[in-house]
Design a protein around this motif. Structure first.
Motif, PDB file in Angstrom:
ATOM      1  N   UNK A 174      11.298  -8.001  -6.102  1.00 33.90           N
ATOM      2  CA  UNK A 174      11.828  -7.850  -4.741  1.00 33.90           C
ATOM      3  C   UNK A 174      11.205  -8.888  -3.808  1.00 33.90           C
ATOM      4  N   UNK A 175       9.893  -9.097  -3.922  1.00 33.86           N
ATOM      5  CA  UNK A 175       9.211 -10.080  -3.084  1.00 33.86           C
ATOM      6  C   UNK A 175       9.725 -11.485  -3.358  1.00 33.86           C
ATOM      7  N   UNK A 176       9.943 -11.801  -4.629  1.00 35.27           N
ATOM      8  CA  UNK A 176      10.416 -13.135  -5.001  1.00 35.27           C
ATOM      9  C   UNK A 176      11.834 -13.388  -4.486  1.00 35.27           C
ATOM     10  N   UNK A 177      12.698 -12.379  -4.604  1.00 36.82           N
ATOM     11  CA  UNK A 177      14.068 -12.520  -4.106  1.00 36.82           C
ATOM     12  C   UNK A 177      14.076 -12.702  -2.590  1.00 36.82           C
ATOM     13  N   UNK A 178      13.260 -11.907  -1.900  1.00 37.55           N
ATOM     14  CA  UNK A 178      13.170 -12.031  -0.439  1.00 37.55           C
ATOM     15  C   UNK A 178      12.672 -13.416  -0.043  1.00 37.55           C
ATOM     16  N   UNK A 191       8.751  -4.410 -10.300  1.00 37.50           N
ATOM     17  CA  UNK A 191       9.773  -4.172  -9.262  1.00 37.50           C
ATOM     18  C   UNK A 191       9.353  -4.818  -7.944  1.00 37.50           C
ATOM     19  N   UNK A 192       8.107  -4.589  -7.569  1.00 40.87           N
ATOM     20  CA  UNK A 192       7.604  -5.131  -6.305  1.00 40.87           C
ATOM     21  C   UNK A 192       7.615  -6.653  -6.326  1.00 40.87           C
ATOM     22  N   UNK A 193       7.171  -7.249  -7.420  1.00 41.17           N
ATOM     23  CA  UNK A 193       7.137  -8.712  -7.523  1.00 41.17           C
ATOM     24  C   UNK A 193       8.544  -9.315  -7.471  1.00 41.17           C
ATOM     25  N   UNK A 245       0.815  -1.215   0.000  1.00 40.59           N
ATOM     26  CA  UNK A 245       0.000   0.000   0.000  1.00 40.59           C
ATOM     27  C   UNK A 245       0.846   1.261   0.000  1.00 40.59           C
ATOM     28  N   UNK A 246       2.060   1.183   0.513  1.00 38.59           N
ATOM     29  CA  UNK A 246       3.001   2.303   0.456  1.00 38.59           C
ATOM     30  C   UNK A 246       3.775   2.311  -0.866  1.00 38.59           C
ATOM     31  N   UNK A 247       4.234   1.119  -1.284  1.00 33.75           N
ATOM     32  CA  UNK A 247       5.174   1.033  -2.407  1.00 33.75           C
ATOM     33  C   UNK A 247       4.540   1.373  -3.750  1.00 33.75           C
ATOM     34  N   UNK A 301       4.452   4.584  -8.361  1.00 35.91           N
ATOM     35  CA  UNK A 301       3.598   5.038  -9.460  1.00 35.91           C
ATOM     36  C   UNK A 301       3.708   6.519  -9.745  1.00 35.91           C
ATOM     37  N   UNK A 302       4.161   7.294  -8.756  1.00 33.83           N
ATOM     38  CA  UNK A 302       4.315   8.741  -8.953  1.00 33.83           C
ATOM     39  C   UNK A 302       5.645   9.106  -9.600  1.00 33.83           C
ATOM     40  N   UNK A 303       6.518   8.117  -9.768  1.00 36.72           N
ATOM     41  CA  UNK A 303       7.817   8.361 -10.413  1.00 36.72           C
ATOM     42  C   UNK A 303       7.636   8.334 -11.926  1.00 36.72           C
ATOM     43  N   UNK A 304       7.825   9.488 -12.566  1.00 38.05           N
ATOM     44  CA  UNK A 304       7.608   9.608 -14.012  1.00 38.05           C
ATOM     45  C   UNK A 304       8.527   8.685 -14.810  1.00 38.05           C
ATOM     46  N   UNK A 305       9.721   8.414 -14.294  1.00 37.21           N
ATOM     47  CA  UNK A 305      10.676   7.585 -15.021  1.00 37.21           C
ATOM     48  C   UNK A 305      10.239   6.120 -15.093  1.00 37.21           C
ATOM     49  N   UNK A 306       9.333   5.716 -14.216  1.00 40.09           N
ATOM     50  CA  UNK A 306       8.890   4.326 -14.196  1.00 40.09           C
ATOM     51  C   UNK A 306       7.576   4.120 -14.947  1.00 40.09           C
ATOM     52  N   UNK A 307       7.091   5.158 -15.607  1.00 40.29           N
ATOM     53  CA  UNK A 307       5.814   5.060 -16.306  1.00 40.29           C
ATOM     54  C   UNK A 307       6.004   4.688 -17.777  1.00 40.29           C
TER      55      UNK A 307
END
Length: 442
Positions: free
Chosen positions: A198-202, A194-196, A158-160, A165-171
């Motif tokens: 990171x979650x998979x590596x963790x 990115x989130x998936x 919910x934070x990530x 999503x507000x980072x223009x470079x990632x759109x």
């Protein structure tokens, strides 16, 4: 009185701002709202199980009264029609919570609520324990045992997602003719990846540490101690004391503490309901001491402060007090269903030095009384079925224990009597003060 006024002023200046800030903190609010939104699901499961064993079980209370066992051959066979409802309610509680927590937190950050919630569910399964040898996905951590991980994942995602999503470079920008919904989805593709990843590596790293991965580590290190901490009468009494104290200050105590209280007691409640669903009895329930089993069953008749006893006390000794009698008459019907705002703000109880002591003391005494009856003397079965907070409080010990033991109803009524006795001298004092003031005004 001057000393009491000074104490009230000190509490208002120090504790009220802190409690209000905690109550409004977005992570606390997201957890609280998630459990609030999921509550109809768990309540539905509880009520259906109650019907299953009170009506469709030949030994159930209603079945015995109506002689349904004699009227309907093989009555117990029909229980199978309702039993699977648990699979879609309490047994998937962690899935509901991870979705709703991420949704509500993303909402406060003005992010994509639905995609954040869906992403949280995806991450929950990415870090889920591996499949069993049979190829089936274990259900162990979809229910109560996975709640803590569900909360962590929901809060992190919910934070990530809104932040990334507000980072223009990632759109990924789409042409102007693309529908807005499609364009929005593509804007968040890279953040989701990115989130998936990171979650998979963790999950991979934690899988090296232990066979069960993150879920087993979190459960054993964090959730089990929380569960143990919650399964005792002192935890219940401390929470009751704190929420009553906050109410006196004008802060909604149950709402303020609901996030912490739910984390501590949620697993026990779900496990108790599952036990009832499997056995049809609350006797031998694995966690007989929970917030719902003690405070909701014995210390909340009429609402916070067990204020149905206050209304009855007003009817008994304060008939000449026009102010209190008028409010008591208006509050009686809501009070039967544990709604006591008319009393809280009408008498008022909030910031009222006369009613502060009984308002805090009464639930504690009733909780101890209920604990003695269920745990120490074991004269009534534990209360483990959630029958809804608007159920008349004196019925909860009876219905919440499966509706088999009439003595549970007697204990519920006795709790009303105890609360009435505690409130009586304070009502008399308040009535004398009010009548004197009314006389001065006339």
């Amino acid at each position: 009185m001057a000393m009491m006024d000074k104490l009230q002023a000190t509490m208002e200046a120090t504790l009220v701002p802190v409690a209000s800030k905690i109550n409004g903190q977005r992570h606390v609010a997201a957890v609280r709202d998630a459990f609030t939104l999921a509550f109809p699901m768990t309540l539905a499961g509880s009520l259906v199980m109650l019907v299953n064993y009170a009506v469709l079980d030949p030994n159930g209370f209603i079945a015995k009264i109506l002689h349904l066992g004699a009227l309907i051959p093989n009555l117990a066979d029909y229980q199978a029609a309702l039993t699977p409802i648990l699979q879609g309610t309490t047994n998937i509680m962690s899935l509901l919570i991870v979705f709703l927590t991420a949704y509500k937190l993303a909402e406060t950050k003005q992010g994509d609520t639905l995609l954040s919630a869906l992403c949280a569910v995806g991450v929950f399964f990415i870090i889920y324990p591996p499949y069993e040898e049979s190829g089936a996905l274990p259900m162990t951590f979809m229910g109560a045992q996975g709640l803590f991980v569900a909360l962590i994942v929901g809060l992190l995602i919910g934070e990530a997602i809104p932040a990334l999503g507000k980072n223009e470079k990632l759109r990924i920008k789409m042409p102007d003719g693309v529908p807005p919904a499609v364009a929005q989805s593509f804007n968040l593709v890279i953040p989701v990846i990115i989130v998936f990843v990171v979650a998979s590596v963790c999950s991979f790293i934690f899988g090296i540490v232990t066979d069960g991965g993150i879920q087993y580590i979190i459960y054993n290190v964090i959730q089990v101690p929380f569960r143990s901490l919650g399964n005792n009468i002192f935890a219940v009494l401390i929470f009751a004391l704190a929420q009553q104290f906050l109410w006196i200050l004008g802060i909604h105590g149950p709402n303020t503490l609901s996030a912490i209280r739910t984390i501590m007691f949620a697993e026990q409640g779900v496990a108790n309901l599952a036990y009832y669903g499997e056995t049809g009895t609350t006797v031998g329930t694995p966690f007989p001491i929970t917030w719902a089993a003690i405070n909701d069953a014995f210390g909340n008749t009429g609402g916070s402060g067990a204020t149905l006893g206050l209304i009855i006390a007003i009817f008994i000794v304060a008939r000449r007090d026009k102010t209190q009698m008028t409010i008591a008459k208006l509050a009686f019907a809501p009070g039967l269903f544990n709604i006591n705002e008319p009393l809280m703000f009408g008498l008022p109880i909030v910031m009222n030095p006369i009613y502060a002591i009984p308002f805090i003391l009464t639930p504690l005494v009733c909780n101890i009384f209920g604990y003695i009856c269920t745990i120490v003397l074991q004269i009534i079965p534990p209360v483990t079925v959630d029958v809804g907070w608007t159920t008349p409080g004196f019925l909860i010990p009876f219905l919440g224990s499966g509706g088999h033991n009439p003595l549970s109803l007697v204990i519920g009524v006795l709790c009303v009597g105890i609360s009435t006795l505690i409130y009586l001298p304070f009502v008399m004092a308040a009535a004398k003060a009010n009548i004197a003031n009314q006389g001065d005004e006339e």
